[in-house]
Scaffold this motif. Structure first.
Motif, PDB file in Angstrom:
ATOM      1  N   LEU A  27       0.822  -1.213   0.000  1.00  0.00           N
ATOM      2  CA  LEU A  27       0.000   0.000   0.000  1.00  0.00           C
ATOM      3  C   LEU A  27       0.852   1.257   0.000  1.00  0.00           C
ATOM      4  O   LEU A  27       0.525   2.241  -0.688  1.00  0.00           O
ATOM      5  CB  LEU A  27      -0.952  -0.020   1.198  1.00  0.00           C
ATOM      6  N   THR A  28       1.964   1.249   0.760  1.00  0.00           N
ATOM      7  CA  THR A  28       2.840   2.418   0.722  1.00  0.00           C
ATOM      8  C   THR A  28       3.451   2.583  -0.662  1.00  0.00           C
ATOM      9  O   THR A  28       3.592   3.707  -1.166  1.00  0.00           O
ATOM     10  CB  THR A  28       3.963   2.288   1.771  1.00  0.00           C
ATOM     11  N   VAL A  67       0.774   4.015  -2.996  1.00  0.00           N
ATOM     12  CA  VAL A  67       0.555   5.441  -2.707  1.00  0.00           C
ATOM     13  C   VAL A  67       1.668   6.274  -3.329  1.00  0.00           C
ATOM     14  O   VAL A  67       1.405   7.302  -3.978  1.00  0.00           O
ATOM     15  CB  VAL A  67       0.476   5.664  -1.183  1.00  0.00           C
ATOM     16  N   ASP A  68       2.911   5.843  -3.152  1.00  0.00           N
ATOM     17  CA  ASP A  68       4.057   6.653  -3.566  1.00  0.00           C
ATOM     18  C   ASP A  68       4.355   6.523  -5.063  1.00  0.00           C
ATOM     19  O   ASP A  68       4.525   7.529  -5.761  1.00  0.00           O
ATOM     20  CB  ASP A  68       5.285   6.233  -2.747  1.00  0.00           C
ATOM     21  N   ALA A 100       0.378   9.880  -4.319  1.00  0.00           N
ATOM     22  CA  ALA A 100      -0.457  10.561  -3.333  1.00  0.00           C
ATOM     23  C   ALA A 100       0.314  10.704  -2.015  1.00  0.00           C
ATOM     24  O   ALA A 100       1.539  10.500  -1.978  1.00  0.00           O
ATOM     25  CB  ALA A 100      -1.755   9.790  -3.138  1.00  0.00           C
ATOM     26  N   THR A 144      -4.013   9.307   1.688  1.00  0.00           N
ATOM     27  CA  THR A 144      -4.424   8.172   0.848  1.00  0.00           C
ATOM     28  C   THR A 144      -4.020   6.848   1.484  1.00  0.00           C
ATOM     29  O   THR A 144      -4.775   5.863   1.445  1.00  0.00           O
ATOM     30  CB  THR A 144      -3.793   8.296  -0.551  1.00  0.00           C
ATOM     31  N   TYR A 145      -2.835   6.811   2.094  1.00  0.00           N
ATOM     32  CA  TYR A 145      -2.404   5.596   2.784  1.00  0.00           C
ATOM     33  C   TYR A 145      -3.364   5.276   3.934  1.00  0.00           C
ATOM     34  O   TYR A 145      -3.743   4.113   4.142  1.00  0.00           O
ATOM     35  CB  TYR A 145      -0.990   5.768   3.311  1.00  0.00           C
ATOM     36  N   PHE A 160      -6.522   3.757   2.452  1.00  0.00           N
ATOM     37  CA  PHE A 160      -6.342   2.351   2.081  1.00  0.00           C
ATOM     38  C   PHE A 160      -6.463   1.438   3.301  1.00  0.00           C
ATOM     39  O   PHE A 160      -7.143   0.404   3.260  1.00  0.00           O
ATOM     40  CB  PHE A 160      -4.979   2.148   1.421  1.00  0.00           C
ATOM     41  N   PHE A 196      -7.536   4.373 -10.037  1.00  0.00           N
ATOM     42  CA  PHE A 196      -7.491   4.519  -8.582  1.00  0.00           C
ATOM     43  C   PHE A 196      -8.762   3.985  -7.948  1.00  0.00           C
ATOM     44  O   PHE A 196      -8.716   3.253  -6.954  1.00  0.00           O
ATOM     45  CB  PHE A 196      -7.289   5.998  -8.237  1.00  0.00           C
TER      46      PHE A 196
END
Length: 467
Positions: A274-275, A278-279, A284, A288-289, A292, A338
């Motif tokens: 997830l990180t 996001v990155d 984002a 956003t993290y 999630f 997204f």
């Protein structure tokens, strides 16, 4: 958040009989069955659940505050990883020994000790932080101490559930425990964020330490006469090997544990994926993290409540949930937009939680009481202890080949493991795959292999449906 067979053990089932329940004497009064929250009718379990929701919230607060403190002290993400590894490594190294201890000791008294010790680790870190003397090695030490206590606490807590509610309500209680944990996952980090911003990490550690008063009081207030009797194993040599032999000789136990091991090691590395999404994929930020993780928690909570409504524990549900889980992860990895990725996180959370609840309750119900601590310690060892092994590999794949490939690899391993274990269980149960395209019939099912001289039909109740 959980033994050789005793004299009151039920006869070992055929491998395809996945609805076996342990024979435990019933001492509690009869009460109506059914309902999502049926276990809460039991006073002892209400006390346990109330204490757990308080301490789970504190635990999530400490997790967030601990990671933030380490990052503040060192500026290193690797240092945060070391803290996490120290907390989970004892389960991998010593988890089976914790199960032996859990089988030898009365679990309620053992839990009073372990919950108290876990509270003391939080209080120690609070004193060091609030006094301004905390150093990163202090955090490492308390994380390691917490991991060592968890080695005993986890199997004892898992195995104690059936003593509170009995076999009939075990699945419901395990589901509500998961719902409890996921609810705390929604509340704890938010409270920790407010505390860290307003007054610092030390107060989050202090509240976590104090939160363990609730489960200790709940355990002490329980009516022991209403607990379901469970044998404890006398101290003897070779009990660890005895537990391993017991599981190895039971296909209905060993294959679900193997499946959970693969999925826990390779399919549950959401912080890494997830990180990275996001990155690297969506470009984002922290909000956003957080979104999630919230959606995963919402899906997990929904999965826990849905599982609580099911009365039966079936291996076909476990295999089906694992297959869907792997397919959903692969689909999310390839999601073109997204909003598609975001929507898929909820069912991923639901399926992941269904796997955990179904495997947990099925293994407990299929295990003799005197072996339950050792079996559950093996379960938790492969499920939780695989993280220090799988996370670095998954992280390397994600760094080297991108977030999508890393997520897809985890889903592919989960899908292959579910397929392999499903076939192994079918083989152990002497079942074959049957596809029936006629209207009104089950499309795909496993049925007993036809023996020479038998007809084509099968008797009612013989079919094991998997989809």
């Amino acid at each position: 958040m959980s033994t050789g067979p005793g004299a009151d053990s039920a006869p070992a089932p055929q491998p395809h009989d996945d609805t076996r329940t342990a024979a435990l004497p019933r001492t509690a009064p009869a009460r109506p069955k059914g309902g999502t929250f049926s276990s809460l009718r039991i006073r002892n379990y209400r006390l346990f659940a109330t204490g757990q929701v308080v301490s789970n919230t504190g635990t999530w607060m400490q997790r967030i505050a601990q990671d933030w403190l380490v990052l503040s002290l060192t500026g290193s993400s690797a240092a945060v990883g070391i803290t996490t590894a120290l907390q989970f490594l004892p389960m991998l190294l010593f988890g089976l020994y914790g199960g032996v201890i859990a089988d030898r000791c009365p679990k309620r008294r053992l839990l009073v000790f372990t919950q108290g010790a876990m509270g003391l680790t939080g209080l120690a870190l609070a004193v060091l932080t609030l006094s301004g003397h905390v150093q990163v090695w202090h955090v490492y030490l308390t994380a390691l101490a917490l991991g060592l206590v968890t080695v005993v606490d986890n199997p004892a807590r898992q195995a104690f559930v059936v003593e509170m509610v009995g076999p009939d309500d075990l699945r419901n209680a395990v589901s509500l425990n998961s719902a409890n944990f996921q609810s705390a996952r929604l509340v704890g980090p938010a409270v920790a964020g407010v505390l860290i911003t307003a007054v610092g990490s030390g107060w989050a550690f202090l509240l976590n330490g104090l939160s363990f008063v609730a489960p200790i009081v709940g355990l002490l207030l329980m009516r022991t006469s209403e607990l379901h009797e469970a044998d404890t194993a006398p101290r003897a040599k070779g009990q660890l090997r005895e537990g391993l032999r017991y599981v190895a000789g039971r296909p209905d136990l060993i294959w679900p544990i193997i499946l959970v091991g693969f999925i826990g090691t390779f399919g549950f590395n959401f912080p890494i994926w997830l990180t990275a999404f996001v990155d690297d994929v969506f470009h984002a930020g922290a909000g956003t993290y957080g979104l999630f993780n919230t959606l995963l928690a919402v899906g997990s909570l929904a999965g826990a409540l849905l599982s609580a409504r099911r009365r039966a524990t079936r291996q076909r549900v476990l295999i089906g949930a694992a297959l869907v889980f792997g397919l959903l992860e692969i689909t999310a990895a390839l999601a073109p937009a997204f909003w598609v990725f975001v929507l898929l996180l909820v069912p991923i959370g639901m399926c992941g939680l269904t796997i955990n609840v179904t495997a947990n309750s099925g293994i407990q119900l299929g295990t003799d009481a005197a072996m339950r601590g050792r079996v559950m310690s093996l379960y938790m060892m492969v499920f939780v202890g695989g993280t220090p092994l799988g996370a670095p590999l998954v992280g390397w794949i994600t760094d080297a080949y991108g977030a999508r490939v890393g997520f897809l690899a985890g889903g592919a391993v989960s899908l292959l493991a579910a397929t392999g274990v499903g076939l192994a269980l079918a083989r152990a149960g002497d079942l074959r795959l049957k596809v029936d395209l006629r209207r009104g019939r089950t499309l795909v099912s496993f049925v007993p292999r036809q023996k020479p001289g038998e007809g084509e039909g099968e008797a009612p109740g013989e079919r094991l449906t998997v989809a």
